[in-house]
Scaffold this motif. Structure first.
Motif, short mmCIF file in Angstrom:
data_model
loop_
_atom_site.label_atom_id
_atom_site.label_comp_id
_atom_site.label_asym_id
_atom_site.label_seq_id
_atom_site.Cartn_x
_atom_site.Cartn_y
_atom_site.Cartn_z
N LYS A 172 -8.11 -7.79 -9.96
CA LYS A 172 -9.37 -7.63 -9.45
C LYS A 172 -9.56 -8.17 -7.92
CE LYS A 172 -14.08 -8.85 -11.22
NZ LYS A 172 -14.69 -9.93 -12.08
N SER A 173 -9.01 -9.20 -7.53
CA SER A 173 -9.10 -9.69 -6.16
C SER A 173 -8.04 -9.12 -5.31
CB SER A 173 -9.13 -11.16 -6.18
OG SER A 173 -7.85 -11.54 -6.24
N GLU A 174 -6.74 -8.62 -5.95
CA GLU A 174 -5.75 -8.37 -4.81
C GLU A 174 -5.49 -6.76 -5.07
OE1 GLU A 174 -2.78 -10.90 -6.34
OE2 GLU A 174 -3.39 -12.33 -4.83
N GLY A 175 -5.62 -6.22 -6.36
CA GLY A 175 -5.10 -5.03 -6.63
C GLY A 175 -6.14 -3.89 -6.25
N LEU A 176 -7.44 -4.02 -6.61
CA LEU A 176 -8.37 -3.03 -6.73
C LEU A 176 -9.51 -3.18 -5.83
CD1 LEU A 176 -8.76 -2.62 -10.64
CD2 LEU A 176 -7.42 -1.05 -9.27
N VAL A 177 -10.11 -1.96 -5.26
CA VAL A 177 -11.50 -2.05 -4.62
C VAL A 177 -12.30 -1.53 -5.99
CG1 VAL A 177 -12.94 -1.07 -2.98
CG2 VAL A 177 -10.64 -1.56 -2.44
N ASP A 181 -15.48 -1.21 -6.59
CA ASP A 181 -16.28 -0.27 -6.44
C ASP A 181 -15.73 1.35 -6.18
OD1 ASP A 181 -18.47 -1.82 -6.87
OD2 ASP A 181 -18.77 -2.33 -4.57
N PHE A 182 -14.46 1.33 -5.84
CA PHE A 182 -13.64 2.79 -5.54
C PHE A 182 -13.68 3.31 -6.84
CE2 PHE A 182 -11.53 3.02 -1.42
CZ PHE A 182 -12.84 2.91 -0.83
#
Ligand SMILES: Nc1ncnc2c1ncn2[C@@H]1O[C@H](COP(=O)(O)OP(=O)(O)OP(=O)(O)O)[C@@H](O)[C@H]1O
Ligand SMILES: [Mg+2]
Lengths: 500, 314
Positions: free
Chosen positions: A336-341, A343-344
């Motif tokens: 969640k914090s490092e892997g993905l945006v 909202d994208f």
């Protein structure tokens, strides 16, 4: 205790729960299993009033209820520990624990900080966690933050505690103390709903199990009357076969050689070699410095010393961009914090590492982007409602697959995977293992950090064990056992023979 | 972010547009003269300067930043360009230098923020003061006039193209280009990515520092373009030009539904936001609201719009 009947729920036309039943008895530990995206978290969110159901009834202690907010559920004695942590990083540990029910002097609003800190300390000690409650929560590892969440649920005197994959980020020792606490509370009549993808845990902890598949109720069993195989069969609807697929890779020349890497207060004197086609695992407890080593190799954290050789040439990797250009991929630990945006859309997330492939002169080609997405979804079996689904609304395991998809696109030569199967269901785990194998067979060098020992033993050609920032052992495949790895991971004697 | 995205529902996206129509209807009922072609052209011309700045501000805000120094950037670039023109330098060359100066002033903001790791609010609050101070030093606090009669320069603020004021043409062209950049290019995608999750972006190999510097430079460039239009219109450069422009620009962006925390929003909304502000300014005059009271109404409308928007998101 709780009886849910005919629960249905859809999100924008997509049926996620279809007439699901769920029955929780007083004082039992009830497992809820199913593949990623089967609807487990959604069912629990319906139960606790975060989502409103489309149809069906919920009874708590024989009375029909209609929770419209988690607060109401909490008042009815139902506490939820969500899959995604709800810790406020800048608040102190004690503040987090007492959030929303702070103890004050009368009604003045003046906090009894000392008293809350004392209580926090005691509650956490009971859970086997010895920390200073006045420190900000961000100083704790993810695993320890998880324990604070659990402590929070316990301390509100809930009658039902729902745990959504509580152990995904915990070390074995933390898991042990968590289980002890759960069993103790069970004796006092507390009921649990326990969601996990770890079969071993379910069998050692739970009394009964309910299985969901594709949003449908598949069945309910007594743990004592079922088996590993039956549950897997019910979950995936077919035989799964071996847990760890076979790998036929040939180990080639040295891809990466590091010598004497150190970073202040994180790790020191890290030296190892990694060959093409090899799967090297780094085992160790949470906080042993494994992730920091990976981040430094990837140019995300600065090194204070040591050398890195890539393909026999000495290199300096000071940004992730450079690492990527060299052909290094990094599947991060915290999706969640490092892997993905979040909202994208899924498609946009996959594209983030692959602009070179999907664009020309800075212009994104919609066709190429879609093709890449289709490719990855197929290759990894990602379950989405379409390319435009936001990453936020994917189930946890599918989010993990999206992070992996990001890096498969660059066709990496060296792939670092940090806890690649955290929160991933059995079927998908096997798929991820197959992908790792396939990459290794193609000559990709794999560095896999994992806290799941069966996974390390099942997958790695070689394992490095880290303890408090140092490598305490290097074990070849033949010498790997859970006991030995744990021995070195906990700092047990560094035998001279082991290092040879 | 983009139209297809579930995250901002269609309703949420067209809400600013509905708001704009509503305001136009009310004003037209109170004074039908509002809808005359000459008045509408007037509105658009007034809007163009704020819109140009707000377009750039959209990029900055999408990355999770903010720029308070744009008004001062506008004043400084206007003054320097006017100074060069007044001293006889080729006007076209002077204007190009003015645009370059705007981009440089923006880049300075970007570098302080990206490399110096200073919070955008603080960094640009400081440069706002510096740029404004430099303007006062340069002009000695007096307007600069006598800018010559270069046709290109005069046309920029006062000319027409096929009956449409040149500033409006400039605004529309810029909008088209910037819309395209945000929607279709890797640069635009990276802007959204950084605002959405900077850490994940960096770990995906995106050079976040560079994108940020570009974004602030772009805003500086657009502020300089706006300053040329303004200087041409007034035929002089005022040392106090552009005061509070940053707030109008931010208001336009927010009215358009772009999130101040970054990562979410679109430039179409910003155009509509700028139109709302422009229509209010013009309309309140037309229906005879006293000028002091106009401010109150404007503020209230902005607040109302943003409150409604928040309601929908939660
Ligand atoms: N807010 C939402 N909007 C749209 N779809 C959603 C939303 N929340 C969940 N879903 C979809 O519902 C399905 C079930 O998701 P859920 O999170 O309940 O799965 P899960 O069984 O908990 O999986 P995991 O083991 O991966 O955590 C998924 O396909 C997911 O994409
Ligand atoms: Mg889940």
């Amino acid at each position: 205790m709780i009886k849910m009947t005919d629960i249905s729920k859809s999100f924008s036309g997509n049926k996620v729960l279809k007439s699901v039943h769920f029955n929780l008895e007083k004082g039992e530990i009830h497992a809820l299993m199913g593949e990623n995206g089967a609807g487990k978290s959604t069912l629990m969110k319906v139960m606790s009033g975060i989502y409103t159901r489309d149809s069906g009834t919920i009874e708590v202690k024989g009375q029909k209820v209609d929770f419209t907010s988690p607060k109401q559920a909490e008042e009815a004695g139902i506490a939820v520990i969500h899959q995604e942590l709800n810790i406020l990083p800048h608040l102190s540990i004690a503040d987090n624990l007492f959030l929303g029910r702070e103890e004050t002097i009368g009604r003045t609003g003046i906090l009894k900080t000392k008293q809350m800190e004392k209580k926090t300390r005691q509650i956490l000690l009971d859970l086997g966690l010895d920390v200073n409650p006045s420190e900000p929560a961000s100083t704790l590892s993810v695993g320890k933050q998880q324990i604070v969440e659990i402590a929070k649920a316990i301390s509100v005197d809930a009658e039902v505690i729902i745990m959504d994959e509580p152990t995904a980020a915990l070390t074995d020792r933390e898991i042990d103390s968590l289980f002890k606490t759960i069993r103790e509370l069970q004796k006092r009549g507390v009921s649990f709903i326990y969601i996990s993808h770890r079969m071993e845990e379910i069998f050692s902890l739970c009394d009964r199990i309910t299985i969901l598949r594709d949003g449908e109720f598949v069945g309910e069993r007594k743990i004592s009357e079922t088996s590993f195989d039956e549950i897997v069969q019910m979950m995936v609807g077919r035989e799964l076969g071996d847990r760890f697929p076979e790998r036929k890779s040939t180990i080639g020349e040295i891809k990466l050689a590091v010598k004497g890497l150190n970073r202040k207060d994180c790790f020191e004197d890290i030296s190892f070699e990694l060959r093409r086609g090899e799967v090297l695992s780094i085992a160790g407890l949470m906080g042993a410095g494994r992730t920091e080593v990976a981040q430094s190799l990837f140019g995300y954290k600065k090194l204070d010393g040591g050398t890195i050789e890539f393909d026999g040439k000495q290199v300096k990797i000071d940004t992730p961009r450079k690492a990527k250009e060299m052909g290094i991929g990094y599947v991060t630990e915290d999706r969640k914090s490092e892997g993905l945006v979040v909202d994208f859309t899924v498609e946009e997330n996959v594209s983030m590492t692959n602009f070179a492939a999907i664009s020309k002169n800075g212009l994104i080609s919609k066709d190429k982007e879609r093709k890449l997405y289709d490719n990855m979804v197929k290759r990894l079996g990602i379950r989405t409602s379409g390319p435009d689904q936001t990453a936020k609304s994917l189930s946890g395991g599918n989010q993990q697959k999206v992070v992996i998809a990001k890096w498969l696109g660059i066709e990496p030569e060296l792939l670092i995977l940090d806890e690649p199967t955290r929160g991933v269901d059995v079927g998908a785990k096997k798929e991820i293992y197959s992908i790792i194998n396939e990459l290794a067979e193609r000559g990709v060098a794999i560095l896999m950090i994992s806290s799941e020992l069966p996974e390390v033993i099942g997958m790695a050609d070689r394992v490095l064990v880290m303890h408090e920032g140092k490598i305490t052992a290097e074990l070849p495949k033949e010498e790997m056992t859970q006991e030995r790895i744990m021995h070195f991971a906990t700092g047990g004697g560094k035998l001279a023979v082991e290092k040879q | 972010m983009q139209l297809k995205n579930n995250n901002q529902s269609l309703l949420q996206k067209i809400a600013p547009f509905i708001g704009l129509i509503l305001i136009i209807v009310i004003i037209t009922i109170l004074n039908p003269g509002f809808l005359s072609v000459s008045n509408l052209m007037n509105v658009l011309r007034q809007v163009s300067i704020n819109a140009l700045i707000a377009f750039g501000m959209t990029f900055v805000i999408l990355t999770g930043g903010i720029d308070l120094s744009v008004g001062a950037t506008l004043a400084l670039t206007g003054a320097v360009t006017a100074g060069m023109m007044a001293s006889g330098i080729d006007p076209i060359f002077a204007m190009l230098l003015g645009l370059l100066l705007g981009a440089i002033l923006g880049a300075i903001n970007g570098i302080i923020i990206a490399k110096g790791k200073v919070a955008p609010f603080i960094a640009t609050l400081a440069t706002m003061t510096i740029y404004r101070g430099l303007t006062l030093v340069y002009t000695d606090g007096r307007p600069i006039s006598g800018l010559g009669d270069s046709l290109t320069f005069q046309m920029l603020g006062k000319g027409y193209f096929l009956g449409i004021p040149i500033p409006v043409v400039t605004m529309i062209a810029s909008f088209g280009i910037l819309y395209f950049i945000l929607k279709k290019t890797t640069f635009g995608r990276r802007v959204y990515a950084i605002g959405g999750n900077e850490e994940a972006s960096i770990l995906s190999g995106i050079n976040a520092d560079r994108i940020k510097i570009y974004v602030y430079s772009l805003l500086g460039l657009l502020a300089a373009l706006a300053s040329l239009i303004l200087t041409s219109r007034l035929n002089s450069a005022q040392p106090t030009a552009g005061e509070m422009f940053e707030l109008d620009a931010i208001a336009a962006v927010v009215l358009g539904g772009t999130s101040l925390t970054g990562g979410r929003g679109w430039i179409v909304g910003t155009l509509i936001g700028a139109l709302i502000i422009g229509v209010l300014n013009n309309g309140l005059n037309l229906i005879g609201v006293p000028s002091f009271f106009q401010q109150v109404v404007k503020g209230a409308v902005i607040l109302l719009a943003v409150l409604l928007d928040r309601k929908k998101t939660t």
